[in-house]
Enzyme design. Structure first.
Site, PDB file in Angstrom:
ATOM      1  N   ASP A   1      -3.914   5.685 -49.296  1.00 29.08           N
ATOM      2  CA  ASP A   1      -3.093   6.226 -48.229  1.00 29.08           C
ATOM      3  C   ASP A   1      -3.839   7.419 -47.626  1.00 29.08           C
ATOM      4  O   ASP A   1      -4.775   7.940 -48.241  1.00 29.08           O
ATOM      5  CB  ASP A   1      -1.738   6.659 -48.801  1.00 29.08           C
ATOM      6  CG  ASP A   1      -0.875   7.357 -47.774  1.00 29.08           C
ATOM      7  OD1 ASP A   1      -0.749   6.837 -46.657  1.00 29.08           O
ATOM      8  OD2 ASP A   1      -0.338   8.439 -48.085  1.00 29.08           O
TER       9      ASP A   1
ATOM     10  N   ASP B   1       1.269   8.568 -52.013  1.00 31.83           N
ATOM     11  CA  ASP B   1       2.155   9.672 -52.377  1.00 31.83           C
ATOM     12  C   ASP B   1       3.523   9.602 -51.727  1.00 31.83           C
ATOM     13  O   ASP B   1       4.473  10.220 -52.194  1.00 31.83           O
ATOM     14  CB  ASP B   1       1.507  11.024 -51.998  1.00 31.83           C
ATOM     15  CG  ASP B   1       1.573  11.285 -50.510  1.00 31.83           C
ATOM     16  OD1 ASP B   1       1.263  10.352 -49.734  1.00 31.83           O
ATOM     17  OD2 ASP B   1       1.927  12.412 -50.127  1.00 31.83           O
TER      18      ASP B   1
END
Length: 354
Positions: A54, A241
């Site tokens: 990410d 996250d």
């Protein structure tokens, strides 16, 4: 002879081979800022072939700052910030927090919002003074001008049919992120940057890090990309996250989440990075390789010991044979050899950090 065989064939060494190595490995993991939720994830990490990353909060600091505010004709900047911040104030997303903080610094008052709902990967919607407003990606709006091209993270704001403004934010790379990605490439790992941000922003960062990328990726897109790789036989590690990463983290072979991540991501991931750094992916893989190698060594010597010692206790080398006291000593030494071999993992965190 019967007692000697019984004593020397005690499977203590075999029973200690795996747990002793895992015990030391968990301590080394702590020194690397890693927490493995179970032994299975520690074992699986060694087989990882692809790492999906990410962007915001994973390889960047996750603390975007407002760079620019653009408004449609006739819309005041302060009014836009007031409405947008009022809509975003209940969100836990790092971008929303940064936007709200900036609005307060500019003196924009917060207004009462009703019926707030979040759409994963798109944005948030709510009603202010009876009018529906939205804040999020461009895809969240039916039409309206794009307010020009921009680099960075952008939060569009307006009604369902009309974009009233755009807040442009920028986020910086975490220190050492570029080296962490280079380390993955040096180990032969395939990497891919998955982000919901616009093409221009993601492409620029991917070029800096020498990564393949997929921009404007919604949670379903991230999950689909991961599943396609798994179908091709790849062992995939997802590193993220946010709430948008949760589906991919749950489906991945090994999921690594930043310690400051969302509750949903923390719940489904296999490995927690207490240092909140993308290097956690490579560290987890290397620690797994060292640990499994140590376990195999323990098992090998334990089996070799039994294969050699039991025939001696049976008297195949008569008149020499092991009496029960010597057999008990040999059995103890076998267990100690496994314990001492496991201790060789101590300090491996220094090798991994390089």
């Amino acid at each position: 002879m019967f007692i000697a065989v019984l004593v020397i064939s005690c499977p203590c060494a075999l029973g200690l081979a795996t747990p002793m190595a895992l015990l030391v490995a968990q301590k080394e993991a702590g020194l690397l800022g890693l927490f493995f939720k179970d032994a299975k994830s520690l074992e699986k990490a060694k087989d990882v072939s692809h790492v999906l990353l990410d962007k915001t909060g994973t390889i960047t600091l996750g603390k975007p700052v407002v760079k620019e505010v653009r408004t449609a004709e006739g819309v005041e900047v302060l009014d836009l910030l007031s409405l947008c911040a009022s809509l975003e104030v209940q969100s836990e997303h790092v971008i929303a927090k940064s936007l709200v903080k900036y609005a307060k610094e500019q003196g924009a008052p917060l207004q009462e919002v009703q019926g707030v709902k979040a759409s994963a990967g798109l944005g948030v919607v709510g009603f202010i003074a009876g009018q529906e407003y939205r804040a999020g990606n461009l895809e969240f709006f039916k039409e309206g001008n794009h307010l020009g091209d921009f680099e960075g993270i952008g939060v569009f704001f307006g009604t369902p049919s009309k974009i009233l403004g755009l807040v442009v934010l920028e986020d910086k790379l975490k220190e050492g992120a570029k080296e962490a990605i280079a380390g993955m490439h040096a180990c032969g790992l395939k990497t891919l940057l998955l982000s919901g941000d616009r093409e221009a922003s993601v492409a620029q960062m991917a070029h800096t890090l020498n990564l393949d990328y997929k921009a404007e990726a919604k949670p379903a897109d991230k999950l689909s990309t991961l599943e396609d790789l798994q179908k091709s036989g790849a062992v995939v590690m997802m590193v993220g996250d946010g709430l948008n990463d949760a589906p991919a983290l749950a489906k991945s072979d090994v999921g690594v989440v930043m310690g400051l991540g969302s509750g949903a991501s923390l719940e489904v991931a296999d490995v927690l990075s207490l240092h909140n750094h993308p290097s956690a992916a490579l560290h987890a893989i290397k620690l797994s390789q060292y640990t499994i190698r140590n376990i195999k060594q323990n098992l090998f010597w334990a089996f070799c010991y039994n294969a050699l010692a039991i025939p001696l206790a049976c008297g195949v080398a008569a008149p020499f044979m092991l009496n029960p006291m010597l057999a008990s000593l040999a059995m103890s030494l076998s267990s100690l050899s496994v314990v001492f071999n496991a201790q060789r993992l101590r300090g491996v965190h220094k090798k991994i950090k390089g």
